[in-house]
Design an enzyme around this catalytic site. Structure first.
Site, mmCIF file in Angstrom:
data_model
loop_
_atom_site.group_PDB
_atom_site.id
_atom_site.type_symbol
_atom_site.label_atom_id
_atom_site.label_comp_id
_atom_site.label_asym_id
_atom_site.label_seq_id
_atom_site.Cartn_x
_atom_site.Cartn_y
_atom_site.Cartn_z
ATOM 1 N N ASP A 11 58.738 62.307 46.965
ATOM 2 C CA ASP A 11 59.179 62.992 48.007
ATOM 3 C C ASP A 11 60.038 64.070 47.561
ATOM 4 O O ASP A 11 59.947 65.437 48.243
ATOM 5 C CB ASP A 11 59.904 61.977 49.129
ATOM 6 C CG ASP A 11 58.948 60.723 49.383
ATOM 7 O OD1 ASP A 11 57.988 61.057 49.844
ATOM 8 O OD2 ASP A 11 59.725 59.766 48.961
ATOM 9 N N HIS B 140 61.226 55.545 52.066
ATOM 10 C CA HIS B 140 60.076 56.132 51.571
ATOM 11 C C HIS B 140 59.072 56.132 52.637
ATOM 12 O O HIS B 140 58.098 55.215 52.382
ATOM 13 C CB HIS B 140 59.798 55.834 50.266
ATOM 14 C CG HIS B 140 58.217 56.202 50.114
ATOM 15 N ND1 HIS B 140 58.159 57.387 49.555
ATOM 16 C CD2 HIS B 140 57.165 55.400 49.720
ATOM 17 C CE1 HIS B 140 56.687 57.782 49.049
ATOM 18 N NE2 HIS B 140 56.142 56.348 49.442
#
Ligand code: NAX
Length: 335
Positions: A161, A189
């Site tokens: 990410d 996440h």
């Protein structure tokens, strides 16, 4: 070769990310070209042949750093003496599967694997969870390894990410990714994560100013961040599936390698999901993504990073999702 080999255990090694990881680890991309490695590959019986095939190819690469490769479907054998474990294999969400079913199925994987790590891994073991839902799987594995392994040795991957956020900013500002620093991923996440650029700089200039200059003012920059950047980073996995016809593999493996490399060799700043001890008001015991630093002996949360009211709201929503996942797992009697 001077030093003794480092034992690296990879679960789900016969899968896609496993295949992208093995060769780079054996080439020295993760631990450096001065550290020989011993690979232990854990698979379920259906995945063993694929792992065996990868091992044949590893042999054909004749990597000077690769000491040996063991393949097994037994967690106690796989984690024996492990210094580093990458937990990649997980149960994907099937059609019609509820979140509670997904959490239960993965608790059935990460509970026993955590217990095996507690029983037989090396004293210095560090574990990164890649398999989703990664944060909560890490929580389960850490709880199952206790009291033999301190919970702060477990982390979950949000480096992908982080890198996705850097890549998007670099493109928008028109610079190379190496010019950007100070991005942070906060939370889970998942699509609720908060990719935060408020402290990020590009060649020393605040990213917010660079974006304003490029996009025609502060309001345009804020609108781009809210309407384009944040959703794009948070939903990038789905975009990759749509375009590529398959989930993120090489980029995920790259992120896992960088996560372990920086944890082991040091970094001034990156993002990782690590154990909360109450920092930033996150309930103690959750595995949550924060900006982190490492001096080569594990990640530490960077404290004192300011979040404005909007950022804090986003972060709190993601933490609320982590709390709900933890409570759902508790309701199953797992924690
Ligand atoms: P694959 O389905 O290609 O491979 C998974 C492998 O794990 C299979 O070979 C399977 O046999 C094995 N496996 C299943 N249960 C196991 C168990 N109990 N013990 C050992 N092995 C087991 O999936 P792949 O594309 O490699 O993705 C792996 C995981 O990474 C998924 O959970 C995926 O959601 C997750 N991801 C996490 C990311 C992150 O940033 N944290 C990004 C990429 C990826 O989506």
């Amino acid at each position: 070769m001077a030093s003794a080999p480092t034992t690296v255990t990879i679960t789900g090694a016969g899968g896609q990310i496993g295949y992208a990881l093995l060769f780079r680890i054996a080439a020295g991309d993760m631990l450096g070209t001065d550290r020989p490695v011993r690979l232990r590959l854990l698979e379920i019986p259906q995945g063993l042949r694929a792992a065996e095939g990868a091992a044949l190819e590893l042999q054909d690469c004749a990597f000077p750093l690769l000491h040996d490769v063991d393949i097994t479907d037994d967690p106690l054998t796989a984690f024996q003496g492990a210094n580093i474990a990458l937990l990649v294999g997980a149960r994907p969400r099937g059609p019609g599967m509820e979140r509670a079913d997904l959490l239960a199925a993965n608790a059935g994987i990460f509970g026993p694997q955590g217990a095996a790590i507690g029983a037989v891994a090396a004293d210095d073991v560090r574990v990164v969870v890649v398999g989703n839902p990664a944060n909560t799987n890490a929580l389960i594995a850490a709880a199952s390894a206790a009291p033999h392994v301190p919970a702060d040795r477990f982390s979950a991957l949000t480096r992908l990410d982080h890198s996705r956020a850097v890549g998007q900013l670099a493109e928008a500002i028109g610079v190379g990714p190496g010019a950007i620093e100070g991005v942070a991923i906060w939370g889970n996440h998942s699509a609720t994560q908060f990719p935060d650029v408020s402290h990020a700089r590009v060649d020393g200039m605040p990213v917010l100013d660079a974006l304003a200059e490029r996009l025609g003012g502060q309001d345009a920059a804020t609108a781009w961040l809210d309407d384009v950047f944040i959703p794009r980073v948070a939903k990038r996995g789905a975009e990759i599936i749509e375009v590529r016809g398959s989930s993120s593999v090489a980029s995920a493996a790259n992120a896992a390698i960088e996560h372990v490399r920086d944890e082991q060799r040091g970094t001034p700043w990156t993002s990782a999901a690590v154990l909360s001890r109450g920092e930033y008001g996150v309930p103690e015991g959750l595995v949550c993504s924060f900006p982190v630093t490492s001096d080569g002996d594990g990640y530490r949360i960077v404290e004192g990073v300011g979040l404005d009211a909007r950022g804090r709201r986003r972060f709190e929503a993601s933490v609320a999702e982590l709390v709900a996942e933890r409570d759902a797992v508790r309701a199953l009697g797992v924690l």
